[in-house]
Design an enzyme around this catalytic site. Structure first.
Site, mmCIF file in Angstrom:
data_model
loop_
_atom_site.group_PDB
_atom_site.id
_atom_site.type_symbol
_atom_site.label_atom_id
_atom_site.label_comp_id
_atom_site.label_asym_id
_atom_site.label_seq_id
_atom_site.Cartn_x
_atom_site.Cartn_y
_atom_site.Cartn_z
ATOM 1 N N LYS A 239 0.795 -1.106 0.383
ATOM 2 C CA LYS A 239 0.385 0.160 0.193
ATOM 3 C C LYS A 239 0.905 1.309 -0.142
ATOM 4 C CE LYS A 239 -2.497 -1.368 3.487
ATOM 5 N NZ LYS A 239 -1.643 -2.367 3.939
ATOM 6 N N THR A 240 1.407 1.507 0.971
ATOM 7 C CA THR A 240 2.699 2.391 0.382
ATOM 8 C C THR A 240 3.052 2.543 -0.219
ATOM 9 O OG1 THR A 240 3.122 1.919 3.190
ATOM 10 C CG2 THR A 240 4.657 3.539 2.077
ATOM 11 N N ASP B 48 -1.461 6.807 6.601
ATOM 12 C CA ASP B 48 -0.902 5.598 6.818
ATOM 13 C C ASP B 48 -1.865 5.207 7.664
ATOM 14 O OD1 ASP B 48 -0.840 3.033 6.189
ATOM 15 O OD2 ASP B 48 1.641 2.766 7.069
ATOM 16 N N ARG C 289 6.438 -8.555 1.709
ATOM 17 C CA ARG C 289 7.040 -8.008 2.383
ATOM 18 C C ARG C 289 8.253 -9.464 3.401
ATOM 19 N NH1 ARG C 289 3.949 -4.694 6.514
ATOM 20 N NH2 ARG C 289 4.788 -3.149 4.614
#
Length: 343
Positions: free
Chosen positions: A70-71, A115, A223
């Site tokens: 998302k980031t 965020d 990640r």
């Protein structure tokens, strides 16, 4: 929500210190972003249209589990639009003045990324409503009878909100996002491509079968895949002359106690407690937490989502219960009635 109590877990999808320090693996352009094809297509069209009109992109809400990008997508949007990127987090915004400080300092068409936006205080949400809709920011000046409201004009900007708990967003805030998207877990093939790309950036000699072995145990999360790649690289440099092959990956992941389904020792402890100590369940969350020595919140927020997603456990009105898949994974015989719905 942070990964409190589980920061040493290589399998946690939440950010660890080393993840914050190593930003080089993030893609810079939309064309380099792997997976989420439908969302990429939507964003590509929206970005091209906004750029052609010279306007700010419509406000964008990105939802989904942690670690899916998302980031990275928010930064890519700013990069594709060639506009400034300003970042903060919901918990960091404590007063209306904090919001005003960010919004009034934005340059035209900037991307303002928040965020964990679901953790905004409800009173602060109301500050965003006129800013998002009318590009105006009402500010109260003074106190008591002499107080007056001054309305500040804001430049056109794009608010990008990221959330792992979209259900906690209020309807008025959610409805003000013109583009809403949910990121999905990645397929093994997509993760294999991500692992290969990251290995190239890090200068790691990686065999195809090694990339596939890492991807298969990455829990559908880039990640986690990148974190496992770095741990396997360490093992390969010490024991395998620096070459990440399938043999090196499997040996390193066994050393980390990560099995072929991506479960680590703590995941298996939870399954074993339900299957062996409580006969497959159901067992209450508080009882299970005591049995495995973890906090209830940690079990519910960190461990359970993946076990539920993979079909190893199920939630019932009477507690958590193991499925036949859990018994099979642990090599245990499933008791009679396992998998029967409990009402």
């Amino acid at each position: 929500m942070s990964a409190a109590g589980s920061e040493a877990r290589v399998q946690t999808p939440y950010l660890l210190t080393e993840d914050e320090l190593d930003r080089s693996l993030r893609p810079r352009r939309l064309a380099d972003f792997v997976g989420q094809q439908s969302l990429r297509d939507q964003l590509s069209i929206a970005i091209e249209a906004a750029a052609a009109r010279g306007e700010a992109l419509d406000h964008l809400l990105l939802a989904g589990p942690p670690g899916l990008g998302k980031t990275s997508l928010a930064q890519i949007v700013a990069g594709e639009l060639e506009v400034p990127f300003v970042q903060t987090a919901g918990p960091a915004l404590e007063r209306k003045g904090d919001v005003a400080a960010f919004l009034t300092a934005l340059e035209p068409r900037s991307v303002f990324f928040v965020d964990e936006i679901h953790r905004l205080a409800r009173t602060l949400e109301e500050t965003f409503y006129p800013a998002m809709e009318d590009r105006r920011l009402p500010i109260t000046v003074g106190q008591g009878a002499g107080a007056r409201v001054v309305t500040l004009e804001l430049p056109p900007f794009t608010l990008i909100g990221a959330t792992t708990r979209s259900g906690l967003l209020t309807t008025p805030l959610r409805d003000r996002f013109g583009i809403q998207a949910r990121l999905q877990p990645y397929s093994p093939g997509e993760l294999t491509t991500i692992v290969r790309r990251s290995a190239g950036i890090l200068g790691i000699e990686l065999h195809d079968d090694g990339a596939e072995a890492i991807a298969a145990r990455s829990r559908g999360t880039p990640r986690v895949a990148n974190r496992l790649l770095k741990r396997v690289r360490d093992y390969a440099e010490v024991r395998m002359q620096g070459v990440v092959s399938a043999q090196a990956a499997q040996a390193a992941l066994e050393l980390l106690e990560v099995d072929e389904r991506g479960l680590d020792r703590l995941d298996r402890d939870i399954l074993r407690a339900i299957c062996e100590k409580f006969g497959g369940g159901p067992v209450g969350l508080s009882t299970l937490a005591v049995a495995v020595g973890e906090e209830q919140d940690t079990l519910e927020d960190v461990y359970e989502p993946y076990l539920l997603q993979e079909g190893f456990i199920k939630r019932t009105p009477r507690g958590r219960a193991a499925t036949p898949a859990a018994f099979a994974h642990l090599g245990l015989p499933a008791p009679a009635g396992a998998g029967t719905p409990l009402f």
